[in-house]
Write an enzyme that holds these catalytic residues in place. Sequence first.
Site, PDB file in Angstrom:
ATOM      1  N   GLY A   9       0.809  -1.147   0.078  1.00 50.08           N
ATOM      2  CA  GLY A   9       0.084  -0.135  -0.148  1.00 50.08           C
ATOM      3  C   GLY A   9       0.634   1.326   0.003  1.00 50.08           C
ATOM      4  O   GLY A   9       0.534   2.242   0.791  1.00 50.08           O
ATOM      5  N   ALA A  10       1.847   1.166  -0.876  1.00 53.73           N
ATOM      6  CA  ALA A  10       2.943   2.230  -0.797  1.00 53.73           C
ATOM      7  C   ALA A  10       2.397   3.902  -1.207  1.00 53.73           C
ATOM      8  O   ALA A  10       3.285   4.575  -0.946  1.00 53.73           O
ATOM      9  CB  ALA A  10       4.253   1.904  -1.531  1.00 53.73           C
ATOM     10  N   TYR A 163     -15.935  -1.989  10.080  1.00 52.26           N
ATOM     11  CA  TYR A 163     -14.424  -1.310   9.912  1.00 52.26           C
ATOM     12  C   TYR A 163     -13.803  -1.768  11.309  1.00 52.26           C
ATOM     13  O   TYR A 163     -12.467  -2.540  10.991  1.00 52.26           O
ATOM     14  CB  TYR A 163     -14.372   0.040   9.786  1.00 52.26           C
ATOM     15  CG  TYR A 163     -13.163   0.595   9.856  1.00 52.26           C
ATOM     16  CD1 TYR A 163     -11.808   0.271   9.120  1.00 52.26           C
ATOM     17  CD2 TYR A 163     -12.732   1.331  11.139  1.00 52.26           C
ATOM     18  CE1 TYR A 163     -11.072   0.736   9.077  1.00 52.26           C
ATOM     19  CE2 TYR A 163     -11.450   1.473  11.258  1.00 52.26           C
ATOM     20  CZ  TYR A 163     -10.484   1.327  10.201  1.00 52.26           C
ATOM     21  OH  TYR A 163      -9.046   1.605  10.453  1.00 52.26           O
ATOM     22  N   LYS A 167     -10.471  -4.775  11.207  1.00 46.05           N
ATOM     23  CA  LYS A 167      -9.020  -4.629  11.773  1.00 46.05           C
ATOM     24  C   LYS A 167      -8.936  -5.934  12.746  1.00 46.05           C
ATOM     25  O   LYS A 167      -7.564  -6.336  12.630  1.00 46.05           O
ATOM     26  CB  LYS A 167      -8.783  -3.331  12.502  1.00 46.05           C
ATOM     27  CG  LYS A 167      -9.317  -2.134  11.449  1.00 46.05           C
ATOM     28  CD  LYS A 167      -8.384  -2.204  10.117  1.00 46.05           C
ATOM     29  CE  LYS A 167      -6.888  -1.743  10.694  1.00 46.05           C
ATOM     30  NZ  LYS A 167      -6.127  -1.570   9.391  1.00 46.05           N
ATOM     31  N   SER A 212      -8.474  10.329   7.414  1.00 45.83           N
ATOM     32  CA  SER A 212      -7.979  11.027   8.652  1.00 45.83           C
ATOM     33  C   SER A 212      -7.274  12.431   8.524  1.00 45.83           C
ATOM     34  O   SER A 212      -7.657  13.265   9.218  1.00 45.83           O
ATOM     35  CB  SER A 212      -7.017  10.079   9.674  1.00 45.83           C
ATOM     36  OG  SER A 212      -5.885  10.088   8.697  1.00 45.83           O
TER      37      SER A 212
END
Length: 333
Positions: A9-10, A163, A167, A212
Amino acid sequence: MAPTVLVTGASGFVAGHVLDKFLAKGYNVRGTVRSEKTAANVRKMFPEYPEQLSFAIVPDMAAPGAFDEAVKGVDGIIHTASPFILDAKDVQKDLYDPAVQGTTSILEAAQKHAPTVSRVVVTSSFASVLDPNQGTRPGYTYTEADWNPVIGDAAAKDPVLAYLASKAMAEKAAFDYVEKNKPTFTVTTLLPPMVYGPVRHHVDSVKSLNTSSTDILRLFNGSETTVPTTSFWGFVDVRDLADAHVLAFETPEAAGQRYLTTTGNYSYQQVVDIIRREFPELQATTPEGEAGAPLPPVYRIDNSKAKKELGIKFTPLEKTIVDTVKSLRALKE
């Protein structure tokens, strides 16, 4: 020869800072991205490291064998790729599958095709620790011993719960994989709550910001006329979280451990207080709320393990917010 780490996920918000930290320490970094175009965008953000940074194209990390080629020849894996979506329409397809299968897929690939891998660091979340049934839980302190009990079908009808569940499910899958398959590498997980800080990854405009960052942007761009209710009462600076990834990879004692990576508690009221004080020109578009209001009685998050075992020094809220706002204001609309 410098060791090589694979960062999944760079192109992401957290990954941008993780790339920065590893590259600055002299590591060779191979990033996974979904397309050549994305690889080019990431490369543009790190022009000073043309020889150290390379890419592997992984269009769908939930696909069988997705990481088989990407892992070959690497010494460590930093798995940051996992969806942060709070309004998923299909929780199985959008959250559970990529979170869980993406994690187990990369561990399988490492075991089959990368005998040189010594450590896999997984970016998990405080969401896998928090018990959402308990609310603000005054007087309680969360530690690494806690696990979110609301997972799978129990959370599927509520996108936010789903969500949080994704995780916990992904993190459990990582530790279950190691327990069952006994690979030669070890796994360490990091558990950040809300992650704020300056943008280091490629962003075309504010419309394509990560979740975020948008969370802070809305507090000073006129989107909110009142101070929103705080959803999660803990935060961490993205730069500290990036440091934690490097330390979790390099620290032998971190093998098989979970680490709550957080500065501590905060509230949106504290955030707007900082913005209004440090950026007077934004007062007209930043809600005032109850200026100076103390934190209500809410749960605490114990960060002592990360400080003691990894040696992390956490950034105070004021610096995090000031640097975040400066970074966001520099972006084009």
